[in-house]
Scaffold this motif. Structure first.
Motif, PDB file in Angstrom:
ATOM      1  N   GLY A   1       0.844  -1.188   0.000  1.00 22.89           N
ATOM      2  CA  GLY A   1       0.000   0.000   0.000  1.00 22.89           C
ATOM      3  C   GLY A   1       0.879   1.238   0.000  1.00 22.89           C
ATOM      4  O   GLY A   1       0.672   2.177   0.764  1.00 22.89           O
ATOM      5  N   CYS A   2       1.880   1.242  -0.884  1.00 27.76           N
ATOM      6  CA  CYS A   2       2.918   2.283  -0.867  1.00 27.76           C
ATOM      7  C   CYS A   2       2.429   3.640  -1.368  1.00 27.76           C
ATOM      8  O   CYS A   2       3.112   4.647  -1.193  1.00 27.76           O
ATOM      9  N   ALA A   3       1.282   3.678  -2.020  1.00 35.11           N
ATOM     10  CA  ALA A   3       0.670   4.942  -2.471  1.00 35.11           C
ATOM     11  C   ALA A   3       1.652   5.788  -3.279  1.00 35.11           C
ATOM     12  O   ALA A   3       2.140   5.340  -4.309  1.00 35.11           O
TER      13      ALA A   3
ATOM     14  N   ASP B   1       1.043  -1.507  -4.701  1.00 32.76           N
ATOM     15  CA  ASP B   1      -0.196  -0.762  -4.521  1.00 32.76           C
ATOM     16  C   ASP B   1      -1.192  -1.181  -5.595  1.00 32.76           C
ATOM     17  O   ASP B   1      -0.804  -1.586  -6.701  1.00 32.76           O
TER      18      ASP B   1
ATOM     19  N   MET C   1       1.004   5.655  -7.679  1.00 30.57           N
ATOM     20  CA  MET C   1       2.435   5.327  -7.626  1.00 30.57           C
ATOM     21  C   MET C   1       3.226   6.130  -8.637  1.00 30.57           C
ATOM     22  O   MET C   1       4.321   6.625  -8.356  1.00 30.57           O
TER      23      MET C   1
ATOM     24  N   HIS D   1       2.346  -3.379  -9.282  1.00 29.26           N
ATOM     25  CA  HIS D   1       0.908  -3.123  -9.262  1.00 29.26           C
ATOM     26  C   HIS D   1       0.214  -4.438  -8.943  1.00 29.26           C
ATOM     27  O   HIS D   1       0.403  -5.440  -9.635  1.00 29.26           O
TER      28      HIS D   1
ATOM     29  N   CYS E   1       2.922  -2.069   6.500  1.00 29.07           N
ATOM     30  CA  CYS E   1       1.537  -1.891   6.036  1.00 29.07           C
ATOM     31  C   CYS E   1       0.993  -0.668   6.763  1.00 29.07           C
ATOM     32  O   CYS E   1       0.328  -0.790   7.799  1.00 29.07           O
TER      33      CYS E   1
ATOM     34  N   LEU F   1      -3.108   0.696   5.769  1.00 31.22           N
ATOM     35  CA  LEU F   1      -3.513  -0.134   4.633  1.00 31.22           C
ATOM     36  C   LEU F   1      -4.768  -0.949   4.917  1.00 31.22           C
ATOM     37  O   LEU F   1      -5.712  -0.940   4.126  1.00 31.22           O
TER      38      LEU F   1
END
Length: 378
Positions: free
Chosen positions: A44-46, A67, A73, A101, A119, A122
């Motif tokens: 969930g690195c956004a 993510d 991203m 992805h 996380c 997330l």
């Protein structure tokens, strides 16, 4: 929508210093400083902000982000690319950064072998079916040494006047401390981890009973993973799509090491040469008692040593010297300088790396420079 931006709309009412998202990222950085993981994955690195911060941690050699939203991203993933200075001054460590992805509800072998998995904010974005699969993917399949999970503490929400249900429109749920700890303890028990609870974002004075604004669970695997368990029932086909990969220049790559050594050898030799010629010119000027007869240019006839002595100096690797128009700096002298010594490790490695790249004496024991060039510049 950026989850940090949405959150700041509410947390701005209660002033967190530093901002709450920065406190969460700093918590992870402190954890990295404590445990020194080599491979870190952020699920969930956004917008990749945490990954960007972690790339400066010298212990990390592999960074991976995952993510479900490619567009988020891609907005700032360029920050993860090497800068020109990274090529001019390669680090000793190797570093590879990859973005994928995909969903945390799916297993992919590219996420195996990590020391730390983060996380951050997330799980509250997962629907019921994804949340059910999440523990098996992270703790059962990936099975890192450490997992950090942060999530909003719903008990804090009444302190935010603008929050009616959840802090973010994409949140599927928000747990209180008992709910989160119950889920975390059961997950830890099932997959043989220990878990400790903490948080960031202290409540206002007099409201300490609501707990931290963000609650955090730090899971540590109790026993090292055996090779048998690591390989059991692992899928061989990947389901994630790689959207970014950067391999940083490193001194572990001989190409970059050679460039660094050659540059350092030439720089060091130039410093020694300048010092030597300054001394020779000073001695020469002292010898000429009449100031009007002092010569501004170095004369080929002025040698520090005779030809025979010069050969002896090179052979015995003693001191730098001038012979005719040529300055000789023994490689052993250059190797004695800390930076060159650190880069090469051994004298033999030094000789190997500069062979054919730096002008050497006939016996290969000294770096050669033309003394006249130096004086022409002056």
């Amino acid at each position: 929508m950026d989850k940090n931006f949405q959150e700041e709309q509410f947390t701005g009412i209660i002033k967190f210093t530093p901002p709450l998202y920065k406190q969460r990222y700093q918590f992870v950085k402190d954890l990295v400083g404590k445990y020194k993981p080599k491979k870190v994955a952020d699920l969930g690195c956004a917008d990749c902000t945490l990954l960007w911060m972690l790339k400066f941690c010298s212990c990390i050699e592999v960074l991976a982000g995952l993510d479900i939203c490619t567009s988020v991203m891609k907005e700032k993933m360029h920050r993860l690319s090497p800068l020109p200075v990274d090529y001019l001054q390669p680090a000793e460590r190797s570093l590879t950064v990859t973005l994928h992805h995909g969903s945390v509800a799916h297993k992919d072998p590219c996420m195996l072998g990590f020391d730390l998995v983060t996380c951050i904010e997330l799980i509250e974005h997962l629907d019921e079916s994804e949340l059910k699969k999440f523990p098996e993917v992270v703790f059962g399949f990936m099975a890192p040494s450490i997992v950090v999970i942060s999530t909003p503490n719903s008990e804090f929400n009444p302190l935010f006047p603008g929050v009616t249900l959840f802090r973010h429109p994409d949140h599927k749920f928000e747990w209180n401390r008992v709910q989160f700890q119950s889920w975390a303890l059961e997950t830890a028990r099932r997959y043989d981890y220990s878990v400790e609870f903490t948080g960031v974002g202290h409540p206002p004075t007099g409201m300490e009973n609501v707990g931290f604004c963000t609650q955090i669970g730090v899971f540590v695997r109790k026993h090292p993973q055996t090779s048998e368990s690591a390989q059991s029932e692992k899928p061989t086909e990947g389901v994630y799509k790689t959207v970014f990969k950067a391999v940083y220049p490193s001194l572990k790559d001989e190409k970059y090491l050679q460039n660094a050594v050659i540059s350092e050898v030439i720089f060091t030799a130039q410093v020694i040469k300048r010092s030597l010629l300054d001394r020779v010119m000073s001695e020469h000027e002292e010898y000429n008692h009449d100031p009007t007869e002092r010569k501004s240019k170095f004369q080929p006839s002025m040698n520090c040593f005779s030809d025979d002595l010069g050969k002896l100096v090179v052979e015995k690797s003693m001191e730098p010297f001038v012979n005719g128009n040529v300055v000789y700096i023994p490689l052993t002298t250059i190797f004695s300088f800390p930076k060159v010594n650190q880069l090469c490790g051994t004298f033999e490695k030094l000789c190997k790396l500069i062979a054919g790249k730096v002008t050497l004496s006939s016996d290969g024991s000294a770096v050669m420079f033309n003394a006249e060039h130096e004086n022409e510049e002056n």
